[in-house]
Design a protein around this motif. Sequence first.
Motif, PDB file in Angstrom:
ATOM      1  N   LEU A 172      40.705  37.388  19.504  1.00 45.16           N
ATOM      2  CA  LEU A 172      39.564  36.889  20.269  1.00 45.16           C
ATOM      3  C   LEU A 172      40.047  36.048  21.445  1.00 45.16           C
ATOM      4  CD1 LEU A 172      36.535  36.630  20.647  1.00 45.16           C
ATOM      5  CD2 LEU A 172      36.558  34.695  19.038  1.00 45.16           C
ATOM      6  N   LEU A 173      41.039  35.190  21.220  1.00 46.42           N
ATOM      7  CA  LEU A 173      41.606  34.387  22.296  1.00 46.42           C
ATOM      8  C   LEU A 173      42.210  35.279  23.370  1.00 46.42           C
ATOM      9  CD1 LEU A 173      42.687  31.880  23.735  1.00 46.42           C
ATOM     10  CD2 LEU A 173      44.604  31.859  22.115  1.00 46.42           C
ATOM     11  N   VAL A 174      42.997  36.276  22.948  1.00 43.86           N
ATOM     12  CA  VAL A 174      43.625  37.186  23.902  1.00 43.86           C
ATOM     13  C   VAL A 174      42.569  37.901  24.738  1.00 43.86           C
ATOM     14  CG1 VAL A 174      44.904  39.364  24.111  1.00 43.86           C
ATOM     15  CG2 VAL A 174      45.769  37.537  22.629  1.00 43.86           C
ATOM     16  N   SER A 175      41.527  38.405  24.089  1.00 41.02           N
ATOM     17  CA  SER A 175      40.470  39.113  24.799  1.00 41.02           C
ATOM     18  C   SER A 175      39.775  38.208  25.814  1.00 41.02           C
ATOM     19  CB  SER A 175      39.439  39.647  23.796  1.00 41.02           C
ATOM     20  OG  SER A 175      38.371  40.289  24.460  1.00 41.02           O
ATOM     21  N   ARG A 176      39.482  36.972  25.419  1.00 44.77           N
ATOM     22  CA  ARG A 176      38.797  36.046  26.323  1.00 44.77           C
ATOM     23  C   ARG A 176      39.689  35.641  27.495  1.00 44.77           C
ATOM     24  NH1 ARG A 176      35.689  32.096  21.901  1.00 44.77           N
ATOM     25  NH2 ARG A 176      33.918  33.503  21.546  1.00 44.77           N
ATOM     26  N   LEU A 177      40.976  35.443  27.228  1.00 44.67           N
ATOM     27  CA  LEU A 177      41.902  35.061  28.294  1.00 44.67           C
ATOM     28  C   LEU A 177      42.076  36.207  29.287  1.00 44.67           C
ATOM     29  CD1 LEU A 177      44.968  34.808  29.549  1.00 44.67           C
ATOM     30  CD2 LEU A 177      43.639  32.721  29.279  1.00 44.67           C
ATOM     31  N   VAL A 178      42.217  37.432  28.776  1.00 51.62           N
ATOM     32  CA  VAL A 178      42.348  38.595  29.657  1.00 51.62           C
ATOM     33  C   VAL A 178      41.087  38.749  30.501  1.00 51.62           C
ATOM     34  CG1 VAL A 178      42.547  41.111  29.748  1.00 51.62           C
ATOM     35  CG2 VAL A 178      43.999  39.803  28.196  1.00 51.62           C
ATOM     36  N   GLU A 179      39.928  38.625  29.887  1.00 52.56           N
ATOM     37  CA  GLU A 179      38.674  38.741  30.626  1.00 52.56           C
ATOM     38  C   GLU A 179      38.584  37.687  31.721  1.00 52.56           C
ATOM     39  OE1 GLU A 179      35.665  38.535  27.565  1.00 52.56           O
ATOM     40  OE2 GLU A 179      35.285  40.684  27.728  1.00 52.56           O
ATOM     41  N   ALA A 180      38.970  36.446  31.400  1.00 49.49           N
ATOM     42  CA  ALA A 180      38.916  35.361  32.382  1.00 49.49           C
ATOM     43  C   ALA A 180      39.874  35.620  33.534  1.00 49.49           C
ATOM     44  CB  ALA A 180      39.246  34.027  31.707  1.00 49.49           C
ATOM     45  N   TYR A 181      41.065  36.095  33.195  1.00 47.78           N
ATOM     46  CA  TYR A 181      42.055  36.327  34.251  1.00 47.78           C
ATOM     47  C   TYR A 181      41.640  37.476  35.163  1.00 47.78           C
ATOM     48  CZ  TYR A 181      46.192  37.496  36.822  1.00 47.78           C
ATOM     49  OH  TYR A 181      47.045  37.781  37.865  1.00 47.78           O
ATOM     50  N   VAL A 182      41.215  38.600  34.596  1.00 46.77           N
ATOM     51  CA  VAL A 182      40.880  39.744  35.441  1.00 46.77           C
ATOM     52  C   VAL A 182      39.617  39.480  36.256  1.00 46.77           C
ATOM     53  CG1 VAL A 182      42.065  41.387  33.941  1.00 46.77           C
ATOM     54  CG2 VAL A 182      39.614  41.008  33.646  1.00 46.77           C
ATOM     55  N   ALA A 183      38.711  38.640  35.745  1.00 45.86           N
ATOM     56  CA  ALA A 183      37.525  38.276  36.524  1.00 45.86           C
ATOM     57  C   ALA A 183      37.947  37.507  37.776  1.00 45.86           C
ATOM     58  CB  ALA A 183      36.575  37.439  35.680  1.00 45.86           C
ATOM     59  N   PHE A 184      38.918  36.622  37.612  1.00 44.43           N
ATOM     60  CA  PHE A 184      39.451  35.864  38.753  1.00 44.43           C
ATOM     61  C   PHE A 184      40.229  36.779  39.684  1.00 44.43           C
ATOM     62  CE2 PHE A 184      43.299  33.886  40.475  1.00 44.43           C
ATOM     63  CZ  PHE A 184      42.760  32.905  41.293  1.00 44.43           C
ATOM     64  N   SER A 185      41.105  37.585  39.117  1.00 46.97           N
ATOM     65  CA  SER A 185      41.986  38.454  39.896  1.00 46.97           C
ATOM     66  C   SER A 185      41.202  39.503  40.681  1.00 46.97           C
ATOM     67  CB  SER A 185      42.993  39.141  38.957  1.00 46.97           C
ATOM     68  OG  SER A 185      43.870  39.972  39.660  1.00 46.97           O
ATOM     69  N   GLY A 186      40.209  40.103  40.042  1.00 41.45           N
ATOM     70  CA  GLY A 186      39.428  41.149  40.693  1.00 41.45           C
ATOM     71  C   GLY A 186      38.572  40.641  41.828  1.00 41.45           C
ATOM     72  N   HIS A 187      38.403  39.313  41.915  1.00 41.82           N
ATOM     73  CA  HIS A 187      37.590  38.687  42.950  1.00 41.82           C
ATOM     74  C   HIS A 187      38.381  38.457  44.232  1.00 41.82           C
ATOM     75  CE1 HIS A 187      33.468  37.288  42.869  1.00 41.82           C
ATOM     76  NE2 HIS A 187      33.770  36.230  43.595  1.00 41.82           N
ATOM     77  N   ALA A 188      39.703  38.676  44.172  1.00 42.43           N
ATOM     78  CA  ALA A 188      40.567  38.317  45.310  1.00 42.43           C
ATOM     79  C   ALA A 188      40.148  39.032  46.598  1.00 42.43           C
ATOM     80  CB  ALA A 188      42.019  38.617  44.975  1.00 42.43           C
ATOM     81  N   PHE A 189      39.875  40.336  46.491  1.00 41.21           N
ATOM     82  CA  PHE A 189      39.375  41.066  47.658  1.00 41.21           C
ATOM     83  C   PHE A 189      37.899  41.387  47.449  1.00 41.21           C
ATOM     84  CE2 PHE A 189      38.345  44.567  50.407  1.00 41.21           C
ATOM     85  CZ  PHE A 189      39.032  44.266  51.567  1.00 41.21           C
ATOM     86  N   PRO A 190      37.055  41.053  48.405  1.00 44.99           N
ATOM     87  CA  PRO A 190      37.356  40.502  49.730  1.00 44.99           C
ATOM     88  C   PRO A 190      37.240  38.984  49.831  1.00 44.99           C
ATOM     89  CG  PRO A 190      35.089  41.252  49.677  1.00 44.99           C
ATOM     90  CD  PRO A 190      35.656  41.528  48.302  1.00 44.99           C
TER      91      PRO A 190
END
Length: 236
Positions: free
Chosen positions: A112-130
Motif C-alpha cells: 500500500l505504501l509503495v502504491s501510494r508513493l508511486v502514485e504521488a511521484y508520477v502525479a508530480f512527474s507527469g505534471h512537468a509538461f507543460p
Amino acid sequence: MILENYYDIEHNNIRVSRQQASDFAKKVANDFNPLHDTDSKRFCVPGDLLFGLVLNQYGLSQNMRFVFSGMVGDGIELLFPESATETFVISGSNGKEYLRVERSGGNSRDKLLVSRLVEAYVAFSGHAFPYILVPLMEAHDVMINPGRPLIIYENMEIHLDRLDIADPALKLSGTCFNIEGKRGLVQLKFTLHDNDEIIGKGTKNMVLGGLRPFDAARMQTVVDDYLQRQEKFGDT
C-alpha cells in the motif's frame, strides 16, 4: 492503482506491451508524451513505470537513485535480479543496460505504501509538461523543437527521513536549467510530505533536445495540441 495491470512477469523477467505502457502514461501519470503512444515509431516505456516496477519488486528504500541509460522499446524483456543488493542493474534480454538503481537505509515492502508513493511521484512527474517546463523554457528564451519534441528522463533520486508514511505527496521546491548548445539540462527539486510534515526531498533530471530560440506562438501550438490530446482521451 494496480501496478500489475501494466506489465507481464515470468521468472522475474518483465515485459511491458505498447498498450500497457500507453495506458500507464495516460491513465496513471497523465503523461501524453507522443513517445508513449502505441503507434509511435519512437515508442518507449515511461521512465515512471520503470520506477514503479522497481519499487514493486524490491520495496521502497529511504535513499534511492535511478539512472536511466536507455529507452525501453517495444518487445524488450527486462531482466530483474532475483535478489537486489545496494546497487543493481536492470538489463534487457538484448544485453543492453536500461536502468541502474542505488539504494540504502531502511526498506519497506508494504504494497500500500509503495502504491501510494508511486502514485504521488508520477502525479508530480507527469505534471512537468507543460506546467513547469514551458515557463522555465520561456524564462531562458529557448524551447524544444515543435516538430519533434524530445524530453528524456535522465535520473532521479529520493531521500526519506522515515518510511512510516500514511499519505505521501510531492511539491516542487526549485528548478535549475543549464543550456549546453542545443541541449537543455533541467533539474526539478521537490519535497515529500506526509500530510503537513516534510519527510524527505528529491530531484528529477531531464534532458531537452533540439533547443532553439523561444517562439511563443509555436510553443503555444505544442501546448494546445498536448492539452487537446489529454481532453480527447478524457472523453473516451
